[in-house]
Enzyme design. Structure first.
Site, PDB file in Angstrom:
ATOM      1  N   ASN A  10     -10.571   3.361   4.260  1.00  0.00           N
ATOM      2  CA  ASN A  10     -10.428   2.080   3.568  1.00  0.00           C
ATOM      3  C   ASN A  10     -10.023   1.046   4.625  1.00  0.00           C
ATOM      4  O   ASN A  10      -8.868   0.984   5.020  1.00  0.00           O
ATOM      5  CB  ASN A  10      -9.357   2.194   2.474  1.00  0.00           C
ATOM      6  CG  ASN A  10      -9.073   0.860   1.808  1.00  0.00           C
ATOM      7  OD1 ASN A  10      -9.826  -0.105   1.966  1.00  0.00           O
ATOM      8  ND2 ASN A  10      -7.982   0.788   1.064  1.00  0.00           N
ATOM      9  N   LYS A  12      -9.863  -2.024   4.297  1.00  0.00           N
ATOM     10  CA  LYS A  12      -9.224  -3.202   3.677  1.00  0.00           C
ATOM     11  C   LYS A  12      -9.863  -4.483   4.228  1.00  0.00           C
ATOM     12  O   LYS A  12     -11.076  -4.518   4.429  1.00  0.00           O
ATOM     13  CB  LYS A  12      -7.708  -3.158   3.910  1.00  0.00           C
ATOM     14  CG  LYS A  12      -7.094  -1.807   3.525  1.00  0.00           C
ATOM     15  CD  LYS A  12      -5.608  -1.812   3.462  1.00  0.00           C
ATOM     16  CE  LYS A  12      -5.105  -0.421   3.184  1.00  0.00           C
ATOM     17  NZ  LYS A  12      -3.707  -0.356   2.849  1.00  0.00           N
ATOM     18  N   HIS A  96      -6.818   0.495  -6.610  1.00  0.00           N
ATOM     19  CA  HIS A  96      -5.940   0.642  -5.439  1.00  0.00           C
ATOM     20  C   HIS A  96      -4.611  -0.067  -5.738  1.00  0.00           C
ATOM     21  O   HIS A  96      -4.591  -1.107  -6.395  1.00  0.00           O
ATOM     22  CB  HIS A  96      -6.614   0.036  -4.203  1.00  0.00           C
ATOM     23  CG  HIS A  96      -5.877   0.361  -2.939  1.00  0.00           C
ATOM     24  ND1 HIS A  96      -4.749  -0.315  -2.540  1.00  0.00           N
ATOM     25  CD2 HIS A  96      -6.105   1.313  -1.993  1.00  0.00           C
ATOM     26  CE1 HIS A  96      -4.317   0.205  -1.402  1.00  0.00           C
ATOM     27  NE2 HIS A  96      -5.112   1.198  -1.051  1.00  0.00           N
ATOM     28  N   GLU A  98      -2.835  -1.938  -4.049  1.00  0.00           N
ATOM     29  CA  GLU A  98      -2.798  -3.347  -3.622  1.00  0.00           C
ATOM     30  C   GLU A  98      -3.493  -4.236  -4.655  1.00  0.00           C
ATOM     31  O   GLU A  98      -3.087  -5.373  -4.879  1.00  0.00           O
ATOM     32  CB  GLU A  98      -3.423  -3.493  -2.219  1.00  0.00           C
ATOM     33  CG  GLU A  98      -2.483  -2.969  -1.147  1.00  0.00           C
ATOM     34  CD  GLU A  98      -3.156  -2.513   0.126  1.00  0.00           C
ATOM     35  OE1 GLU A  98      -4.335  -2.808   0.347  1.00  0.00           O
ATOM     36  OE2 GLU A  98      -2.460  -1.815   0.910  1.00  0.00           O
ATOM     37  N   GLU A 168      -1.930   8.264  -4.363  1.00  0.00           N
ATOM     38  CA  GLU A 168      -1.397   7.406  -3.303  1.00  0.00           C
ATOM     39  C   GLU A 168      -0.016   6.887  -3.707  1.00  0.00           C
ATOM     40  O   GLU A 168       0.089   5.831  -4.371  1.00  0.00           O
ATOM     41  CB  GLU A 168      -2.322   6.214  -3.061  1.00  0.00           C
ATOM     42  CG  GLU A 168      -3.710   6.596  -2.601  1.00  0.00           C
ATOM     43  CD  GLU A 168      -4.287   5.535  -1.663  1.00  0.00           C
ATOM     44  OE1 GLU A 168      -4.623   5.889  -0.532  1.00  0.00           O
ATOM     45  OE2 GLU A 168      -4.372   4.364  -2.064  1.00  0.00           O
ATOM     46  N   GLY A 174       0.912   2.381   4.086  1.00  0.00           N
ATOM     47  CA  GLY A 174       1.151   1.411   5.159  1.00  0.00           C
ATOM     48  C   GLY A 174       2.582   1.399   5.659  1.00  0.00           C
ATOM     49  O   GLY A 174       2.980   0.479   6.377  1.00  0.00           O
ATOM     50  N   SER A 213      -0.248   6.777   4.636  1.00  0.00           N
ATOM     51  CA  SER A 213       0.160   7.036   6.022  1.00  0.00           C
ATOM     52  C   SER A 213      -0.356   8.373   6.570  1.00  0.00           C
ATOM     53  O   SER A 213       0.365   9.075   7.283  1.00  0.00           O
ATOM     54  CB  SER A 213       1.683   6.932   6.174  1.00  0.00           C
ATOM     55  OG  SER A 213       2.113   5.620   5.859  1.00  0.00           O
TER      56      SER A 213
HETATM   57  C1  PEP Z   1      -4.468   2.945   1.540  1.00  0.00           C
HETATM   58  O1  PEP Z   1      -4.317   1.737   1.580  1.00  0.00           O
HETATM   59  O2  PEP Z   1      -5.243   3.451   0.719  1.00  0.00           O
HETATM   60  C2  PEP Z   1      -3.728   3.761   2.486  1.00  0.00           C
HETATM   61  C3  PEP Z   1      -3.633   5.039   2.254  1.00  0.00           C
HETATM   62  O3  PEP Z   1      -3.172   3.084   3.548  1.00  0.00           O
HETATM   63  P1  PEP Z   1      -2.422   3.757   4.797  1.00  0.00           P
HETATM   64  O4  PEP Z   1      -3.220   4.941   5.242  1.00  0.00           O
HETATM   65  O5  PEP Z   1      -2.371   2.663   5.819  1.00  0.00           O
HETATM   66  O6  PEP Z   1      -1.068   4.157   4.304  1.00  0.00           O
END
Ligand code: PEP
Length: 252
Positions: A10, A12, A96, A98, A168, A174, A213
């Site tokens: 992803n 983003k 997601h 976000e 998630e 993040g 992460s």
């Molecule tokens: C995400 O935004 O789906 C995600 C898992 O981000 P990160 O790997 O940066 O934590």
């Protein structure tokens, strides 16, 4: 049931044309033809057509980060399922955290997007997960179940067959803090069992990705968990070599 691991990048709101060209060149050179692991890249909308050309004959898949639930209409700034399908997407991320947190997407809107993805033959990657306070309060399963129920209510259990769920935890996205393999397995096991309580067939065919992460250093350990079928990767997918190493962790 043996499920093919799936690792999704992803990106983003990162990456422009030159960067994408360079990334794909580097990634494809190193990965060759991906075998036991399915790899999907999700760029910003405006680069989907460029990526579609770059990915020809690479064996890599493409997905979008969002969609509108209507086929077409007066929805300024939005993109529909048929548009994503036409441009070469196989997958689309829905719900997601976000989108839920920063853009106010509700469970009902997420369910409508999941339904639209199914209607237009895109595989939905449904994101679910609790925030830090909800975990601290011991309500992780309640939150995840509520998010699943919203989709079940609108789409029915058969819509989960062959779908993808990304667990998630919001506190891990993040932040550099990854769920432990045991925490990930507990949540994934809960999701699989909950879907199985409605349909064993849907639960068995559905892939559950962990996101939050994920790095090259923790991918292999997460991959060993029984109900972890892959990963949804944000930050670490922006470096081709790191993402490659994560994919290798899921290839075994
Ligand atoms: C995400 O935004 O789906 C995600 C898992 O981000 P990160 O790997 O940066 O934590």
């Amino acid at each position: 049931m043996k499920r093919t691991p799936l690792v999704v990048a992803n990106w983003k709101m990162h990456g422009q044309s030159e960067w994408i060209k360079h990334y794909i060149h580097e990634f494809v050179k190193a990965v060759g033809k991906p075998g036991q692991c399915e790899i999907v890249l999700c760029p910003p909308f405006v680069y989907l057509s460029q990526l579609q050309v770059l990915l020809r004959e690479t064996g890599l898949g493409m997905g979008a980060q969002n969609l509108h639930d209507s086929e077409q209409g007066a929805f300024t700034g939005e993109v529909s399922g048929p548009m994503l399908k036409e441009i070469g997407c196989s997958y689309v991320v829905v719900g997601h955290s976000e989108r839920r947190r920063l853009f106010g997407e509700t469970d009902a809107q997420v369910a409508a997007k999941f339904a639209a993805a199914r209607l237009y033959s895109l595989v939905p990657i449904l994101c679910v997960g609790e925030n830090e306070a909800e975990r601290a309060a011991g309500t992780t399963e309640r939150i995840v179940q509520r998010q699943l129920d919203a989709v079940l209510h609108v789409c029915g259990i058969d819509a989960f067959a062959g779908a993808v769920i990304a667990y998630e935890p919001v506190w891990a996205i993040g932040t550099g803090v990854t769920a432990t393999p045991a925490q990930a397995q507990a949540a994934h096991g809960f999701i699989r069992n909950y879907i199985a309580s409605h349909s064993e067939a849907s639960a068995g065919s559905m892939r559950i990705l962990y996101g939050g992460s994920v790095r090259a250093g923790n991918a292999a350990e997460l991959a060993q968990q029984q109900d972890v079928d892959g990963a949804l990767v944000g930050g670490a997918s922006l470096a081709a070599k790191e993402f490659l190493a994560i994919c290798a962790g899921f290839t075994g």
